[in-house]
Every structure is written in C-alpha cells, then in structure tokens.
Design a protein around this motif. Structure first.
Motif, short mmCIF file in Angstrom:
data_model
loop_
_atom_site.label_atom_id
_atom_site.label_comp_id
_atom_site.label_asym_id
_atom_site.label_seq_id
_atom_site.Cartn_x
_atom_site.Cartn_y
_atom_site.Cartn_z
N GLN A 66 0.83 -1.22 0.00
CA GLN A 66 0.00 0.00 0.00
C GLN A 66 0.86 1.26 0.00
O GLN A 66 0.55 2.25 -0.67
N ALA A 67 1.97 1.22 0.77
CA ALA A 67 2.82 2.41 0.89
C ALA A 67 3.87 2.48 -0.23
O ALA A 67 4.54 3.51 -0.38
N GLY A 68 4.03 1.39 -0.96
CA GLY A 68 5.09 1.35 -1.99
C GLY A 68 6.47 1.34 -1.35
O GLY A 68 7.42 1.91 -1.88
N LEU A 69 6.58 0.70 -0.20
CA LEU A 69 7.85 0.67 0.54
C LEU A 69 8.23 -0.77 0.86
O LEU A 69 7.40 -1.68 0.73
N GLY A 70 9.46 -0.96 1.33
CA GLY A 70 9.91 -2.27 1.79
C GLY A 70 10.55 -2.12 3.17
O GLY A 70 10.72 -1.00 3.66
N LEU A 71 10.96 -3.24 3.75
CA LEU A 71 11.52 -3.20 5.11
C LEU A 71 12.77 -2.31 5.18
O LEU A 71 13.02 -1.66 6.19
N ASP A 72 13.52 -2.25 4.06
CA ASP A 72 14.73 -1.41 4.05
C ASP A 72 14.41 0.07 4.25
O ASP A 72 15.26 0.84 4.70
N ASP A 73 13.19 0.49 3.88
CA ASP A 73 12.82 1.91 3.99
C ASP A 73 12.40 2.29 5.41
O ASP A 73 12.17 3.46 5.70
N VAL A 74 12.24 1.30 6.26
CA VAL A 74 11.72 1.54 7.60
C VAL A 74 12.86 1.88 8.56
O VAL A 74 13.93 1.29 8.49
N ASP A 75 12.61 2.85 9.47
CA ASP A 75 13.64 3.24 10.43
C ASP A 75 13.47 2.56 11.79
O ASP A 75 14.35 2.63 12.64
N GLY A 76 12.29 1.96 12.02
CA GLY A 76 12.08 1.30 13.30
C GLY A 76 10.77 0.54 13.31
O GLY A 76 9.93 0.70 12.42
N LEU A 77 10.62 -0.31 14.33
CA LEU A 77 9.42 -1.13 14.46
C LEU A 77 8.78 -0.88 15.81
O LEU A 77 9.46 -0.66 16.81
N ALA A 78 7.44 -0.93 15.83
CA ALA A 78 6.70 -0.76 17.08
C ALA A 78 5.64 -1.84 17.15
O ALA A 78 5.06 -2.22 16.13
N VAL A 79 5.39 -2.34 18.36
CA VAL A 79 4.42 -3.43 18.50
C VAL A 79 3.67 -3.29 19.82
O VAL A 79 4.26 -2.91 20.83
N THR A 80 2.38 -3.58 19.79
CA THR A 80 1.60 -3.59 21.03
C THR A 80 2.09 -4.72 21.91
O THR A 80 2.05 -5.89 21.51
N SER A 81 2.54 -4.37 23.13
CA SER A 81 2.96 -5.45 24.06
C SER A 81 1.95 -5.62 25.18
O SER A 81 2.05 -6.53 25.98
N GLY A 82 0.95 -4.71 25.28
CA GLY A 82 -0.11 -4.85 26.28
C GLY A 82 -0.94 -3.58 26.30
O GLY A 82 -0.55 -2.60 25.67
N PRO A 83 -2.08 -3.55 26.93
CA PRO A 83 -2.77 -4.71 27.49
C PRO A 83 -3.49 -5.47 26.38
O PRO A 83 -3.64 -4.96 25.27
N GLY A 84 -3.97 -6.67 26.70
CA GLY A 84 -4.69 -7.47 25.71
C GLY A 84 -4.64 -8.94 26.06
O GLY A 84 -4.25 -9.32 27.18
N LEU A 85 -5.00 -9.77 25.12
CA LEU A 85 -5.01 -11.22 25.32
C LEU A 85 -3.58 -11.75 25.17
O LEU A 85 -2.92 -11.46 24.15
N ALA A 86 -3.11 -12.50 26.18
CA ALA A 86 -1.69 -12.89 26.22
C ALA A 86 -1.24 -13.61 24.94
O ALA A 86 -0.22 -13.24 24.34
#
Ligand code: KG4
Ligand code: ZN
Length: 340
Positions: A66-86
């Motif tokens: 959708q963005a016309g990008l690849g992993l090489d274009d990314v400067d960092g990653l973020a992920v939900t670590s909580g709260p939620g279903l384990a």
C-alpha cells in the motif's frame, strides 16, 4: 522517521506504516476476525491467536505494498505489548522481534492505550498538548489528562464493565450479532420514534465519580426478559436507542466537565466506541457549547489498528527509547504506564 507498527492485542490484526515527524499514515491494513468469533457471540482467545498467526505476514506485506515501501525503507518497528489477550500479544511481539532481529532496526513495545490516545494527531496534526482524552473501547473506559506523549494521569474510569463491552452484551441480548457496537449504533441511529426505552444512565448509583455499565446492562436484560416472558413484541430499535443514550450521555458530560475543571481546551476521543455516531455528534455539540475544541478520528483510526501503534512507538523511538530483547507481553498493563 518511518515506523512499521503491529497490532494484535485482541481480534484485529493490524500493520501500519507512519511517517512519524510528518504525522502521516502511509499504510494502514487491518484483518478483522469478526466472522470467526460471531458464532460464539464474543472473542474466543485461542481462535484469535490462530487468526493472528494466519494474518500477520499478509497484513505486513499488504501494508508495504500500500505504501510502496519495503523493510529497508523503515527506520524502526513498534508493536503492542499490552494490554490485551496474552496469546494474541505474543504473536505480534514475536513477529516484531523477528523483523527487528533480521533487519537490525530498532524496535519498541507500545501500550495499546497510548496508541488510542495519540491516534488523533495522524489526521489532525495541528492538535496540541495538553488535552482531555476519552478512551472508550471493548476493554477500557477512561478519562485522562494528557500533558505530553508520555505524560498522562487518569481522571476517571469505569467501575465495572467497559463501554464497548456493554454495547457487545446488549447486542447479544437483542440478538444483533457480533461485534455489537456497530449493530447497536445502526439500529439506534435508524430509530425515528420519540419513545426510546428510558434506562438508567451509566453512572454510579451514588452519583459519584466514575462510570458504571453493570446496572444499565441489567436494566436492559430485565426489560428484554419481561417483554419475552409476556409474549410482547420487543421493539429492538427502541431498546437500542434507549440503551445507547444512557451509555453515551455520562461519557460526554463527564468529558466536558473534566476538561473545564482542569482548564484544558481540547477533548480527544479514541477507541472503538469513539466511532459511535451518537457519541461523536453529542461530544461535538457539547464541546462547541462549552468552547472546547473536539478532536475525533475517522472510524478506521478509532478502532484497533497498526498505524496508531507505529505513531505512538515512533515518538518513543525518536526520544531514543528501545525495547530490551527480553520484553514479554503485558496483558494487564494499565493506561498510564509505559510498555517498557
Ligand atoms: O478499540 P477497539 O477496536 O478494541 C479494543 O481495544 O477493545 O474497540 C472495540 C469495541 C467493541 O466493543 C465494539 O463493539 C465497539 O468498540 N464499537 C462500537 C462501535 N464500533 C465499535 N461501539 C459503539 N458504536 C460503534 N459504532
Ligand atoms: Zn483498542
């Protein structure tokens, strides 16, 4: 800074790509599991985990496309670590760690509520701190004073059920399907009659602080049971309209009262229930009358999504924060804590 955000805390698998300084969404792909859980009338955690496993790689690929990008274009990653279903959180967290390890990019764990609190910036970059945030989702119902991206204080919260949970339970009573929020919203919104069933407001009985949805939910159950027992025609739309009004009114009133009491000039609403049409129109009307700015995101950014996680995590990465490799899932993380 371009950040890939992953969200898998409940029943939506989301991958978003965001230009953090530009406050721009480059891609926001969501795979919903509603069809899987509909038969059970609620989210089944083990099925949700399996669905995340199935959807994670395709949504990440779709977001890059959708963005016309690849992993090489990314400067960092973020992920939900909580709260939620384990189990669900584990899948997103493991995927983010694998991508970070493989690519050598920095990564960060994000408090899901922080995503909801900050999502409004992505469509309204002119928004400024401080503001009063109303977070209304399937798991949370809180008012927070937000003074900065990492600085907030809880003002009020539900004493029992969350607002979204109440919508889902009432929809189940009315046999409207799952998830209940959009179904109740649609049925109540189409109700033209003047006689919506009067239900008690979602406030504590003593009129004190907080919200309370358990009494309202019971009142709906008693009404529905009585009508069915007596063989009466149940006017589901009148019930949905009455419930919705009773559920929404205290949220709007207390949000505006709290903002005024704290001297805040802006109100932001986030979380799945912030997509509700009555909540949106009533909050806008009440804010206008009180001289407050009202910031609402489009429904896609109110519900769970990866873009809000990318943005919230991106702000932490910009501030130099990084997650430790041994970061685990945090199913009970409260709305004011940092994820790591
Ligand atoms: O934020 P969210 O997507 O997931 C959680 O973090 O919980 O919120 C999901 C909740 C569900 O309870 C759903 O029924 C409710 O938001 N919801 C709505 C509407 N759309 C979703 N509630 C009322 N009206 C809506 N239009
Ligand atoms: Zn959420």
């Amino acid at each position: 800074m371009i950040v890939l955000g992953l969200e898998s805390s409940c029943d939506e698998t989301g991958a978003g790509l965001v230009d953090v300084e530009g406050k721009r969404v480059l891609a926001n792909v969501i795979a919903s599991q509603h069809a899987t859980h509909a038969a059970y009338g609620g989210v089944v955690p083990e099925l949700a985990s399996r669905e995340h496993l199935r959807h994670l790689a395709p949504v990440v690929e779709a977001a890059f496309k959708q963005a016309g990008l690849g992993l090489d274009d990314v400067d960092g990653l973020a992920v939900t670590s909580g709260p939620g279903l384990a189990g669900c959180l584990h899948l997103g967290l493991s995927a983010a760690k694998a991508l970070a390890l493989g690519s050598g990019k920095p990564w960060i764990g994000v408090n899901h509520l922080e995503g909801h609190l900050l999502a409004a910036f992505l469509e309204q970059p002119e928004l400024e701190f401080p503001y009063l945030a109303l977070v209304v989702s399937g798991g949370h119902t809180s008012l927070l004073e937000v003074r900065g991206p990492f600085e907030r204080r809880r003002i009020d919260a539900t004493l029992d059920d969350a607002a979204g949970e109440a919508f889902d339970k009432v929809a189940k009573l009315l046999e409207l399907g799952f998830p209940g929020g959009p179904a109740v919203d649609a049925l109540a919104g189409g109700y033209a009659g003047a006689d919506a069933v009067p239900f008690p407001r979602a406030s504590p009985k003593d009129g004190g602080a907080g919200f309370s949805y358990s009494g309202l939910k019971t009142a709906v159950r008693v009404h529905v049971d009585k009508a069915r027992r007596q063989g009466q025609d149940l006017d589901k739309a009148a019930v949905a309209a009455g419930f919705q009004r009773a559920a929404i009114e205290p949220l709007v009133r207390k949000a505006v009262e709290s903002a005024l009491a704290l001297g805040l000039k802006r109100v932001v609403a986030g979380g799945g229930v912030a997509a509700n049409r009555l909540l949106r129109s009533e909050l806008e009307r009440a804010c206008l009358a009180a001289g407050l700015a009202c910031h609402l995101s489009s429904p896609a950014l109110c519900a769970d999504n990866g873009a809000m996680i990318a943005y919230a995590g991106g702000l932490r990465l910009l501030a130099g924060q990084r997650a430790p490799w041994d970061l685990g899932v945090q199913p009970s993380l409260d709305e004011c804590s940092a994820a790591c």
